[in-house]
Design an enzyme around this catalytic site. Structure first.
Site, short mmCIF file in Angstrom:
data_model
loop_
_atom_site.label_atom_id
_atom_site.label_comp_id
_atom_site.label_asym_id
_atom_site.label_seq_id
_atom_site.Cartn_x
_atom_site.Cartn_y
_atom_site.Cartn_z
N ASN A 8 0.80 -1.22 0.00
CA ASN A 8 0.00 0.00 0.00
C ASN A 8 0.84 1.28 0.00
O ASN A 8 0.32 2.36 0.18
CB ASN A 8 -0.97 0.00 1.18
CG ASN A 8 -0.27 -0.01 2.52
OD1 ASN A 8 0.91 -0.34 2.61
ND2 ASN A 8 -0.97 0.34 3.57
N CYS A 9 2.13 1.16 -0.24
CA CYS A 9 3.04 2.31 -0.30
C CYS A 9 2.99 2.89 -1.72
O CYS A 9 3.26 2.18 -2.69
CB CYS A 9 4.46 1.86 0.06
SG CYS A 9 5.74 3.08 -0.28
#
Length: 109
Positions: A8-9
């Site tokens: 999710n970066c």
């Protein structure tokens, strides 16, 4: 080629997308799901020292002052999300982050 990061970066997603467009599909190690192998932590910290720690992360802000003074390898082992992302290994050489110099190395730009 291996990429150590978080699914999710935003920066990791940009790196993965750019690498895919360039025809390079790394093996992805998600630090939350897979952890980081001790040998990789040792190699990354050995090269980058305390620059391997992401001091802009939520995890970093949640640490006590005493914890922040700790050894970078110990901190990353205890809190894998502290690793500056993405960490990319190709042919035994490591990079961290996704700035222009790293992009040029992997994308030939």
């Amino acid at each position: 080629m291996r990429l150590i990061g978080l699914k999710n970066c935003d920066t990791c997603r940009k790196a993965l997308k750019s690498l895919a467009v360039a025809g390079q599909i790394p093996d992805v190690i998600d630090v939350r799901v897979d952890g980081i192998p001790a040998a990789d932590i040792a190699a990354i910290v050995g090269i980058f020292g305390d620059k391997a720690v992401n001091r802009a992360s939520t995890t970093w802000r949640g640490l006590s002052d005493a914890e922040k003074e700790g050894d970078p390898a110990t901190l990353i082992a205890a809190h894998p999300t502290l690793l500056k992302r993405p960490a990319i290994e190709r042919d035994g050489a490591w990079t961290i982050g996704w700035k222009a110099d790293v992009q040029a190395k992997y994308l030939g730009a």
